[in-house]
Write a protein that holds these residues in place. Structure first.
Motif, PDB file in Angstrom:
ATOM      1  N   GLU A   1       1.036   3.990  -3.070  1.00 53.86           N
ATOM      2  CA  GLU A   1       1.095   5.609  -2.817  1.00 53.86           C
ATOM      3  C   GLU A   1       2.203   6.263  -3.358  1.00 53.86           C
ATOM      4  O   GLU A   1       1.975   7.393  -3.944  1.00 53.86           O
ATOM      5  CB  GLU A   1       0.767   5.861  -1.378  1.00 53.86           C
ATOM      6  CG  GLU A   1       0.439   7.186  -0.987  1.00 53.86           C
ATOM      7  CD  GLU A   1      -0.522   7.689  -1.788  1.00 53.86           C
ATOM      8  OE1 GLU A   1      -0.727   8.828  -2.120  1.00 53.86           O
ATOM      9  OE2 GLU A   1      -1.733   6.999  -1.784  1.00 53.86           O
ATOM     10  N   ARG A   2       3.478   5.891  -2.891  1.00 55.02           N
ATOM     11  CA  ARG A   2       4.580   6.585  -3.717  1.00 55.02           C
ATOM     12  C   ARG A   2       4.442   6.461  -5.022  1.00 55.02           C
ATOM     13  O   ARG A   2       4.704   7.439  -5.839  1.00 55.02           O
ATOM     14  CB  ARG A   2       5.783   5.855  -2.948  1.00 55.02           C
ATOM     15  CG  ARG A   2       6.000   6.308  -1.581  1.00 55.02           C
ATOM     16  CD  ARG A   2       7.163   5.692  -0.968  1.00 55.02           C
ATOM     17  NE  ARG A   2       7.384   6.076   0.312  1.00 55.02           N
ATOM     18  CZ  ARG A   2       8.344   5.437   1.287  1.00 55.02           C
ATOM     19  NH1 ARG A   2       8.933   4.527   0.612  1.00 55.02           N
ATOM     20  NH2 ARG A   2       8.245   5.811   2.495  1.00 55.02           N
TER      21      ARG A   2
ATOM     22  N   ALA B   1       0.918  -1.256   0.063  1.00 55.14           N
ATOM     23  CA  ALA B   1       0.021  -0.023  -0.068  1.00 55.14           C
ATOM     24  C   ALA B   1       1.017   1.355  -0.217  1.00 55.14           C
ATOM     25  O   ALA B   1       0.704   2.200  -0.862  1.00 55.14           O
ATOM     26  CB  ALA B   1      -1.059  -0.015   1.188  1.00 55.14           C
TER      27      ALA B   1
ATOM     28  N   ARG C   1       1.962   6.206  -7.153  1.00 55.49           N
ATOM     29  CA  ARG C   1       0.911   7.261  -7.728  1.00 55.49           C
ATOM     30  C   ARG C   1       1.546   8.727  -7.815  1.00 55.49           C
ATOM     31  O   ARG C   1       1.389   9.197  -8.957  1.00 55.49           O
ATOM     32  CB  ARG C   1      -0.161   7.295  -6.583  1.00 55.49           C
ATOM     33  CG  ARG C   1      -1.236   6.431  -6.986  1.00 55.49           C
ATOM     34  CD  ARG C   1      -2.522   6.623  -6.255  1.00 55.49           C
ATOM     35  NE  ARG C   1      -3.303   5.409  -6.530  1.00 55.49           N
ATOM     36  CZ  ARG C   1      -3.840   4.796  -5.394  1.00 55.49           C
ATOM     37  NH1 ARG C   1      -3.353   5.093  -4.125  1.00 55.49           N
ATOM     38  NH2 ARG C   1      -4.485   3.743  -5.778  1.00 55.49           N
ATOM     39  N   GLU C   2       2.413   8.924  -6.766  1.00 55.30           N
ATOM     40  CA  GLU C   2       2.871  10.364  -6.792  1.00 55.30           C
ATOM     41  C   GLU C   2       4.035  10.442  -7.708  1.00 55.30           C
ATOM     42  O   GLU C   2       4.108  11.671  -8.565  1.00 55.30           O
ATOM     43  CB  GLU C   2       3.482  10.613  -5.494  1.00 55.30           C
ATOM     44  CG  GLU C   2       2.490  10.667  -4.227  1.00 55.30           C
ATOM     45  CD  GLU C   2       3.327  10.610  -3.115  1.00 55.30           C
ATOM     46  OE1 GLU C   2       4.448  10.680  -2.696  1.00 55.30           O
ATOM     47  OE2 GLU C   2       2.519  10.700  -1.871  1.00 55.30           O
TER      48      GLU C   2
END
Length: 104
Positions: free
Chosen positions: A47-48, A43, A50-51
């Protein structure tokens, strides 16, 4: 003109693939605590990714690598779900008040 993607974008994909492979290995070893732990790591990687991915344009070769990685992750996930289904069936058939016994 396509700009090369920062190395970290594909590195995130590779790290995610490795983590999903470790999750599968843990599921195959019936180590569901480890699966849950690795799920949390995935997870964070997602998230990283996505950024970092919002700023990256991938070349055709990089897109092919991303595609290969995504297919591997999907295969790992499908196998993990297959291994988890018997446990989920037991969980669902156990009355809610008795489920804590399954957790220990």
């Amino acid at each position: 003109m396509t700009h090369p993607a920062p190395v970290d974008v594909l590195e995130y994909y590779r790290a995610l693939e490795q983590a999903s492979e470790r999750m599968l290995q843990a599921a195959e070893a019936d180590d569901w605590d480890r699966v849950a732990e690795l799920e949390g790591a995935c997870a964070l990687l997602i998230e990283r990714l996505r950024e970092a991915g919002q700023r990256a344009e991938l070349s055709p070769a990089e897109r092919a690598e991303k595609h290969r990685i995504m297919l591997a992750i999907l295969r790992h996930d499908a196998r993990i779900r297959e291994l988890a289904e018997p446990w989920l069936d037991v969980w669902e058939s156990t009355p809610p008040g008795s489920r804590s016994v399954l957790l220990h």
